[in-house]
Design a protein around this motif. Sequence first.
Motif, PDB file in Angstrom:
ATOM      1  N   TYR A   1       0.815  -1.204   0.000  1.00 55.69           N
ATOM      2  CA  TYR A   1       0.000   0.000   0.000  1.00 55.69           C
ATOM      3  C   TYR A   1       0.854   1.262   0.000  1.00 55.69           C
ATOM      4  N   LEU A   2       0.840   2.054   1.079  1.00 57.20           N
ATOM      5  CA  LEU A   2       1.568   3.326   1.116  1.00 57.20           C
ATOM      6  C   LEU A   2       3.081   3.161   0.998  1.00 57.20           C
ATOM      7  N   ALA A   3       3.572   1.948   1.195  1.00 57.91           N
ATOM      8  CA  ALA A   3       5.019   1.725   1.189  1.00 57.91           C
ATOM      9  C   ALA A   3       5.472   0.877   0.008  1.00 57.91           C
ATOM     10  N   ARG A   4       4.634   0.750  -1.024  1.00 52.32           N
ATOM     11  CA  ARG A   4       5.029  -0.082  -2.168  1.00 52.32           C
ATOM     12  C   ARG A   4       5.320   0.779  -3.387  1.00 52.32           C
ATOM     13  N   PRO A   5       6.528   0.728  -3.940  1.00 53.30           N
ATOM     14  CA  PRO A   5       7.679  -0.024  -3.464  1.00 53.30           C
ATOM     15  C   PRO A   5       8.410   0.654  -2.315  1.00 53.30           C
ATOM     16  N   VAL A   6       8.360   1.982  -2.290  1.00 54.19           N
ATOM     17  CA  VAL A   6       8.875   2.756  -1.152  1.00 54.19           C
ATOM     18  C   VAL A   6       7.885   3.895  -0.917  1.00 54.19           C
ATOM     19  N   PRO A   7       7.812   4.430   0.291  1.00 49.40           N
ATOM     20  CA  PRO A   7       6.776   5.431   0.599  1.00 49.40           C
ATOM     21  C   PRO A   7       6.746   6.643  -0.324  1.00 49.40           C
ATOM     22  N   SER A   8       7.898   7.065  -0.839  1.00 50.00           N
ATOM     23  CA  SER A   8       7.919   8.306  -1.611  1.00 50.00           C
ATOM     24  C   SER A   8       7.324   8.168  -3.013  1.00 50.00           C
ATOM     25  N   ILE A   9       7.131   6.942  -3.515  1.00 51.25           N
ATOM     26  CA  ILE A   9       6.569   6.801  -4.871  1.00 51.25           C
ATOM     27  C   ILE A   9       5.433   5.775  -4.897  1.00 51.25           C
ATOM     28  N   ALA A  10       4.652   5.699  -3.839  1.00 52.57           N
ATOM     29  CA  ALA A  10       3.550   4.733  -3.791  1.00 52.57           C
ATOM     30  C   ALA A  10       2.428   5.091  -4.769  1.00 52.57           C
ATOM     31  N   ASN A  11       2.479   6.293  -5.346  1.00 57.92           N
ATOM     32  CA  ASN A  11       1.421   6.700  -6.290  1.00 57.92           C
ATOM     33  C   ASN A  11       1.880   6.614  -7.739  1.00 57.92           C
ATOM     34  N   TYR A  12       2.890   5.757  -8.010  1.00 55.32           N
ATOM     35  CA  TYR A  12       3.376   5.448  -9.359  1.00 55.32           C
ATOM     36  C   TYR A  12       4.291   6.513  -9.946  1.00 55.32           C
ATOM     37  N   ARG A  13       4.407   7.675  -9.295  1.00 52.22           N
ATOM     38  CA  ARG A  13       5.238   8.765  -9.814  1.00 52.22           C
ATOM     39  C   ARG A  13       6.620   8.701  -9.170  1.00 52.22           C
ATOM     40  N   SER A  14       7.649   8.753  -9.987  1.00 58.24           N
ATOM     41  CA  SER A  14       9.020   8.703  -9.473  1.00 58.24           C
ATOM     42  C   SER A  14       9.507  10.117  -9.164  1.00 58.24           C
ATOM     43  N   PRO A  15      10.697  10.261  -8.555  1.00 60.68           N
ATOM     44  CA  PRO A  15      11.246  11.603  -8.325  1.00 60.68           C
ATOM     45  C   PRO A  15      11.542  12.367  -9.617  1.00 60.68           C
TER      46      PRO A  15
END
Length: 579
Positions: free
Chosen positions: A529-543
């Motif tokens: 959920y909120l941590a997949r794959p890591v918390p900062s990109i759980a909404n499919y958007r990368s940095p």
Amino acid sequence: MAAAMRFAHFRTALVRAAAGSRGCHRSAPKTQYDAVIIGGGHNGLIASAYLQKGGLKTAVLERRHVLGGAAVSEEIIPGFCFSRASYLLSLLRPHIYQDLELKKHGLQVYMRDPNAFTPLLEEGVGGRPPRSLLLGTDLAKNQKEIGKFSEKDAKVFPDYVAHLEKLACAIHPLLDAPPVDVLGITQGPLRKRVAAMKSLKPLVKSGLKLGVNIPDFYELITAPIVKVLNRWFESEPLRATLATDALIGANISPSSPGSGYVLLHHVMGELEMEKGAWGYVEGGMGGVSKSIASSACSLGADIFTEQEVGQVLIGPDGSAKGVVMKDGTEVHSKVVLSNATPHVTFRQLTPQDALPQEFITAINQIDYTSPVTKINVAVDKLPNFLAAPNPADGKPGPHHQCSIHLNCESVEVLEAAYREGQQSRPSSRPMIEMVIPSVLDPTLAPPGCHVVSFFIQFTPYWLEGGRAWIDEDREKFANTVFDQVDCYAPGFKDSIIGKEILTPPDLEREFGLTGGNIFHGAMSLDQLYLARPVPSIANYRSPIKGLYICGSGSHPGGGVMGSAGWNAALAVLADLKQQ
């Protein structure tokens, strides 16, 4: 005559499957698209269809000669077509099935009923065969089967099934939407924060559906599955059989906290409007990918095989501008979606100087541990189980169409297999799930012959002393598995006419599955959920602006489900609409 017709059907299906598993286009990709997708697995193909429907000219670039990623069919032994990696269908979201008109595009499914068979290793009483447990959709028949081991368990089994269905149905809203936009709700202008509150809707909907069952749901996803099963049942074969769904593909034991979620993940599917049903795809699992690709192509997507991406192209402004192929060719696009694992996407395909160091550190900490070895076997006759002897006419019995669970006499047998696997050596009595899809699907093997898939746990990625697998190790482990099968079905080993052994490193090499993990990352609570794959990109958007992930390494995780591809496509379309 019947055998001749079956052979003709079989050869026609093999030719059709081979033709349909490649891309829609044989020429090279164009130099400019609106969207480029790295990888032709089922999620990437689904994303391409929805992006194309949304008005974006989209290209899918697949490294291998065949589409499908892990949902693929290949004739690896002459005359036999295998689902080389994934091998059953259930989780594909119904709305995707309908939206993309997959039946119209050739998807055919053979429904299984019964669906689980657990033979026991024991001496029969009074000349009778050893006992076994056969479970399907008929609750009365299930109760009769369970009653052979415990009348108490037989009585409560319908309540257990209804309980799990309630919990599974409640999380469906979470599958078809991105996780809660925590940053959007807590940061930025008030107008945007209010808008981000909409992302809470699926979570609230799930909570309302759960209602008074919230404590039960919490326990199921956090507790060891053995704790949950012990509360319901007393008979070991039933507990062990049900526990396998909590362990499949995961490097955990029945006593590992959080093993219950994996169980829920395997009972929340739906096939042909039947909840919890599993089936075989005609022509193998590549038939799923083929139908999705056909739908995407009909919408205008360009899909290519044997087109390996070397790197994501980053523009002077730090945003994704397309991809650079292995041969140096550049394909430009407004957005890039990666169907590869997060490790491959961000550690191998993305220039490292374009990513924040703390993000790279987080990506490095994703757990990809896999306990799975997949063995694909061609045989010249059906296995003959001591617990369910074959009839004189040699026709398949109901148990042959099932997921056949071997070494599942008790939960302790599974625990012992797990413990051994954690000591960097393959289990000597592994947990085995065996399926024979050719019993229902005549297109997979010549008349009288069959394809058998073994999904086996527990095997390590590295052997003792950090040693890599060699062919001798593979053969030795395969013989261990076949010897185990022979204990239940004497003569099986002699029926083998060809085999393929895929250990975790082989699954990684062949299909790009980091660590050999079929889920693109462990399905543990810290990676959901909120941590997949890591918390900062759980909404499919990368940095990196314009770079998205759409594979099983993103929410909601693994299985041939399609939600990750669907959700990622919607995120892209929403972002482009705001620009």
